[in-house]
Design an enzyme around this catalytic site. Structure first.
Site, PDB file in Angstrom:
ATOM      1  N   SER A 243      40.480  46.404  24.810  1.00 51.08           N
ATOM      2  CA  SER A 243      40.074  45.168  24.019  1.00 51.08           C
ATOM      3  C   SER A 243      38.879  45.434  23.236  1.00 51.08           C
ATOM      4  O   SER A 243      37.871  46.263  23.525  1.00 51.08           O
ATOM      5  CB  SER A 243      39.351  44.250  25.002  1.00 51.08           C
TER       6      SER A 243
ATOM      7  N   TYR B 262      35.341  40.666  32.202  1.00 54.44           N
ATOM      8  CA  TYR B 262      36.070  41.183  31.453  1.00 54.44           C
ATOM      9  C   TYR B 262      35.889  42.013  30.484  1.00 54.44           C
ATOM     10  O   TYR B 262      36.451  43.240  30.305  1.00 54.44           O
ATOM     11  CB  TYR B 262      36.682  39.922  30.740  1.00 54.44           C
TER      12      TYR B 262
END
Length: 359
Positions: free
Chosen positions: A142, A155
Site C-alpha cells: 500500500s 494498517y
C-alpha cells in the site's frame, strides 16, 4: 482434476478474491491476458461471479490457517502438474482508529493476515518456484507502507512490514530465478473498508475527531478513488512484463503519497495534520480547555508563551521546566535553524505537494 496448461500459459494463484475487491478484478484481468487463474477465497460462495470464466477456478483458501494453505497449494499443484508461475498475495484487512485505542485483538488480526498470512503463502509456494528456477511473487502492499497517515497506524505498519519483507525476499530469491514485486495501491474502491473493525473506544479521548477518523477509514471509497477494475487493467500488464520493477505504484493519491516519503517529517506532519484532522483536533482540544482563543501553532496546536510549548516551526523560545531543578528555562526550537532553509522548503514543497495530494 488435472487441467491442460499450455507452455506459454501462466498458472496464477491469488488470495483474497472475494467479489468486489482488488483480487477479484486482478483475477479477471489476468484471465483476460491468457493466464490460468486459481482464485483463493475463504468462502467459495464469494467467488460465484468468477467461476463462469473458463480460465478461473475458485479455491478455498484461508491464509491465516496452515491446513487451508497446504490443502489449496496441494490442489493447485495436482491440477497443473506441479506448476505455480505467479503468486499474488492480495488478501488483507484494514484497522482504522487511534493507535493507542485500537483493540489488540484487531491489531493481531491485521498482522496475522497482512504479514504472517502473506509470509505463510510465500513459504508454501516459493520452494516450488525455486526448484523450477522461475516464478514471480507479487505482494500487495500500500502507499500507506511508504508513509503513514493518522488513524491507520497499524494498517500502515503492516504494509510497511510487507514492503520490507518483500525487499529482503526479492534479493534472497533472485539467485533462484524468482522475482518479487510489490504492488502499492493508492485509494482504490474495493471492499477493504467494509471489513474494518471498530474505530475507537466508547469513551475515546478522540471523540472530537470522530468525523476525521471516519473520513480517513473510508478514504478509498471517495468519489475520486480509482475503480478496482481500472486499477487491475493498469497493473496486470506490468506484473506480466518480462522486465519487472521492484515496485508498482498506482491509483489515486499514489504519486503524491510516494513523493511525501522524501519530504522532511515536519512538513509531512503538517500536511497530514491539516488533511486528516489532527491539526483541527489540537485546536478543538485547546479551545475546550481554555474556553476559546486562537494563536495555536499550525503544527503542534500549542500556544506560545510560558508553559505553552511554543511553535516548532517558528524557532521562538518556549518556557519549559528543567527535569533536575524544576526551574523554568528558555529553549529555542532546533528544527527552525537555519530559518531560511525551512521557509524556502516550505514555500516550494508544502504548497505543491499539498495541492497534488488534494487533487
Amino acid at each position: 482434476m488435472t487441467v491442460t496448461i499450455a507452455k506459454n500459459e501462466r498458472v496464477v494463484l491469488i488470495s483474497g478474491c472475494s467479489a468486489g475487491g482488488i483480487g477479484h478484478h486482478l483475477a479477471l484481468e489476468l484471465a483476460a491476458h491468457g493466464c490460468r487463474v486459481f482464485a483463493g477465497v475463504r468462502t467459495l460462495s464469494k467467488a460465484q461471479t468468477l467461476v463462469d470464466n473458463p480460465r478461473i477456478e475458485a479455491v478455498e483458501l484461508d491464509i491465516t490457517d496452515d491446513a487451508s494453505v497446504d490443502a489449496a497449494i496441494a490442489y493447485v499443484l495436482a491440477a497443473t502438474g506441479g506448476r505455480i508461475d505467479m503468486l499474488v498475495n492480495n488478501a488483507g484487512v484494514l484497522c482504522a482508529g487511534p493507535a493507542v485505542e485500537a483493540p489488540l485483538a484487531e491489531v493481531q488480526q491485521v498482522f496475522d493476515t497482512n504479514v504472517v498470512g502473506l509470509a505463510r503463502l510465500c513459504r508454501a509456494v516459493a520452494p516450488v518456484m525455486m526448484d523450477r528456477r522461475q516464478g514471480t511473487i507479487v505482494n500487495v502492499g500500500s502507499v500507506s507502507g511508504y508513509v503513514a497517515t493518522p488513524w491507520v497506524g497499524f494498517y500502515a505498519a503492516s504494509k510497511a512490514a510487507v514492503h520490507a519483507y518483500s525487499d529482503s525476499l526479492r534479493m534472497e530469491l533472485a539467485p533462484f530465478g524468482v522475482n518479487v514485486v510489490v504492488v502499492a495501491p493508492g485509494s482504490i474502491k474495493s471492499n477493504l473498508v467494509v471489513n474494518h473493525g471498530s474505530l475507537f473506544d466508547n469513551n475515546s479521548r478522540y471523540e472530537l475527531a470522530r468525523s476525521a477518523i471516519e473520513a480517513r477509514a473510508a478514504l478509498s471509497q471517495a468519489s475520486d478513488s480509482t475503480p478496482a477494475d481500472k486499477f487491475a487493467r493498469a497493473v496486470v500488464p506490468q506484473m506480466l512484463c518480462s522486465s519487472l520493477s521492484a515496485y508498482i505504484t498506482c491509483g489515486t493519491h499514489s504519486a503524491a503519497t510516494w513523493f511525501l516519503y522524501y519530504v522532511p517529517p515536519v512538513i509531512r506532519d503538517y500536511i497530514f495534520g491539516r488533511r486528516f484532522g489532527t491539526h483541527q483536533l489540537a485546536k478543538d482540544l485547546q479551545s475546550a480547555a481554555s474556553g476559546g482563543g486562537g494563536g495555536a501553532c499550525p503544527v503542534s496546536g500549542k500556544k506560545g508563551g510560558s508553559g505553552g510549548g511554543g511553535c516548532p516551526m517558528s524557532g521562538r523560545a518556549a518556557s519549559v521546566s528543567c527535569p533536575m531543578s524544576g526551574r523554568a528555562t528558555s529553549v529555542s526550537c532546533p528544527i527552525a535553524s537555519p530559518a531560511a532553509m525551512w521557509v524556502a522548503l516550505a514555500a516550494v514543497v508544502v504548497g505543491g505537494v499539498y495541492t497534488l495530494f488534494k487533487s
